[in-house]
Design a protein around this motif. Sequence first.
Motif, PDB file in Angstrom:
ATOM      1  N   VAL A  85       0.820  -1.223   0.000  1.00  0.00           N
ATOM      2  CA  VAL A  85       0.000   0.000   0.000  1.00  0.00           C
ATOM      3  C   VAL A  85       0.847   1.263   0.000  1.00  0.00           C
ATOM      4  O   VAL A  85       0.594   2.202  -0.755  1.00  0.00           O
ATOM      5  N   PHE A  86       1.867   1.292   0.847  1.00  0.00           N
ATOM      6  CA  PHE A  86       2.625   2.538   1.005  1.00  0.00           C
ATOM      7  C   PHE A  86       3.817   2.647   0.069  1.00  0.00           C
ATOM      8  O   PHE A  86       4.301   3.747  -0.188  1.00  0.00           O
ATOM      9  N   ALA A  87       4.304   1.513  -0.434  1.00  0.00           N
ATOM     10  CA  ALA A  87       5.421   1.504  -1.388  1.00  0.00           C
ATOM     11  C   ALA A  87       6.539   2.411  -0.900  1.00  0.00           C
ATOM     12  O   ALA A  87       7.086   2.212   0.174  1.00  0.00           O
ATOM     13  N   SER A  88       6.852   3.468  -1.669  1.00  0.00           N
ATOM     14  CA  SER A  88       7.962   4.358  -1.287  1.00  0.00           C
ATOM     15  C   SER A  88       7.493   5.595  -0.522  1.00  0.00           C
ATOM     16  O   SER A  88       8.283   6.502  -0.265  1.00  0.00           O
ATOM     17  N   SER A  89       6.220   5.654  -0.170  1.00  0.00           N
ATOM     18  CA  SER A  89       5.699   6.831   0.539  1.00  0.00           C
ATOM     19  C   SER A  89       6.379   6.973   1.894  1.00  0.00           C
ATOM     20  O   SER A  89       6.488   6.019   2.658  1.00  0.00           O
ATOM     21  N   GLN A  90       6.846   8.178   2.202  1.00  0.00           N
ATOM     22  CA  GLN A  90       7.541   8.427   3.462  1.00  0.00           C
ATOM     23  C   GLN A  90       6.584   8.800   4.585  1.00  0.00           C
ATOM     24  O   GLN A  90       6.777   8.422   5.729  1.00  0.00           O
ATOM     25  N   SER A  91       5.544   9.563   4.261  1.00  0.00           N
ATOM     26  CA  SER A  91       4.624  10.062   5.284  1.00  0.00           C
ATOM     27  C   SER A  91       3.432   9.124   5.445  1.00  0.00           C
ATOM     28  O   SER A  91       2.994   8.481   4.487  1.00  0.00           O
ATOM     29  N   ILE A  92       2.932   9.036   6.664  1.00  0.00           N
ATOM     30  CA  ILE A  92       1.790   8.179   6.973  1.00  0.00           C
ATOM     31  C   ILE A  92       0.657   9.035   7.529  1.00  0.00           C
ATOM     32  O   ILE A  92       0.891   9.901   8.370  1.00  0.00           O
TER      33      ILE A  92
END
Length: 493
Positions: free
Chosen positions: A330-337
Amino acid sequence: MGTWAFLIALLVALLILRFLGQLWSQRHFPPGPLSLPVIGGLWRIVTMLNENILIELAKQYGNICTLWLGHLPLVLLSGYEAVKEGVIDHAEKLSDRPSTPFYTSLGKGRGIALSNGHTWKQQRRFAVVTMRKLGLGKKGMEHQIEEEAQQLVEIFACAKGQPLDPSLPITNAVANVICAVTFGHRYSLEDEKFQKLIEAVNSAIKFVGGIFHVLYEMFPSILKHLPGPHKKVITVSHLVLSYAKEEIKKHKEQLSFHEPQDFMDFYLLQMEKNKNDPNSTFDEENLAYSIQDFFVAGTESTATTLRWALVLLTNHPDIQDKVHKEIEDVFASSQSISYQDLKKVPYTNAVIHEIQRSNYAFFFGAPRQCSEDVKLGGFLLPKGTLVIPDLRSVLLDPKQWETPKEFNPNHFLDKDGNFVTRKEFLPFGAGTRVCLAEQLARIELFIFLIKLLRAFRFQLPEGVKKLSQDPVMGLTFQPPPYKICAVPHSSSS
């Protein structure tokens, strides 16, 4: 000799008559262990002390039963239906907190958690509104939580995959979230004042619900003159209040409340607005006690849940791996949550809920007191009766959960793998006294676990077959001391 025999017989007869009179006066209360003179039903607790004691009492005496602490009746509500009837169906009538000797000496009727009536309603309403203003559920608050979670990741990384005890770093991280919410800043982990604050909160949590707490409620006129842990708890309470008052002084000197950034700023601004209102309860004492409430209620419960999370996920590597895969997909390379992302990870959401359900952080739910006469399960409880909603029994209720004693995320999933909300899921309580920091706790659990599980795979130390899941009893149910290996994911971002 005959005179002495007569006097002894007379004394025994009087004691028997008093005992029978006591039983007669208690006849309208729900059934429970036999109430003996002086100690009440305390003998029953001592003979069967274990983590399931309240559930076992309910099996023997019914889902609404009475445990007498000396002359003090304590009505226990067990299972979903009984707890629902008490705290939801009769929410207003069971909205008070106990005005017992210990709770009165600890809370002084101030703040949020232990206050009642007008003070409680005004303080709680303000706190709910202010938490929304501070951005609960919005990016502002989430950013602060994410910063603390990242600090925790870095502390774990320093162990380089070797066994580590996560307990203190987790508690410090959660406590710093409370500091950010209330004071507007975090403390360094090495800060001596911060460590004393954590120790004070832990001492208070360990005392409540213990044998010395029970004895103090039964014999306050005696124990208040004797040394013991009850004295220490009052002392550490004063310590937390003194820290809060120091921060109040700083905020007032800086005049920061004219552009409020934290709970204390908003409160001081409210004091200014209400200074001419004779019905206002906004003052520095109530503010200090509210801050104490945030620390006591908001630190240990979330920290304990996170500690259990690492135990359960380490003991169930298949579940941990499945959560990690979903997070990466779902988040792959995304840094922020963002907390809104919870909807995208149904399995992870189910696991978080199941951690809270299967290993509930508290021995029982926060005690209530009848604000007026109330009828529960056919029993009329008079005004002033203490009521304990056993939330743990709700979360383990075999009538509501398919496999109540197992760690099973499927409790919160449908056949297609979609997350399912369960009305029986009540770890934060319900009704008018539902946990004020529920939303904060939910965001913390989500962000902390996502950050940790993206960074590490948690494994058993060499030679350890399984981490013990037998809880250490107290007001909170702690996992036994343990060490785990936080092994970095090679693909972690």
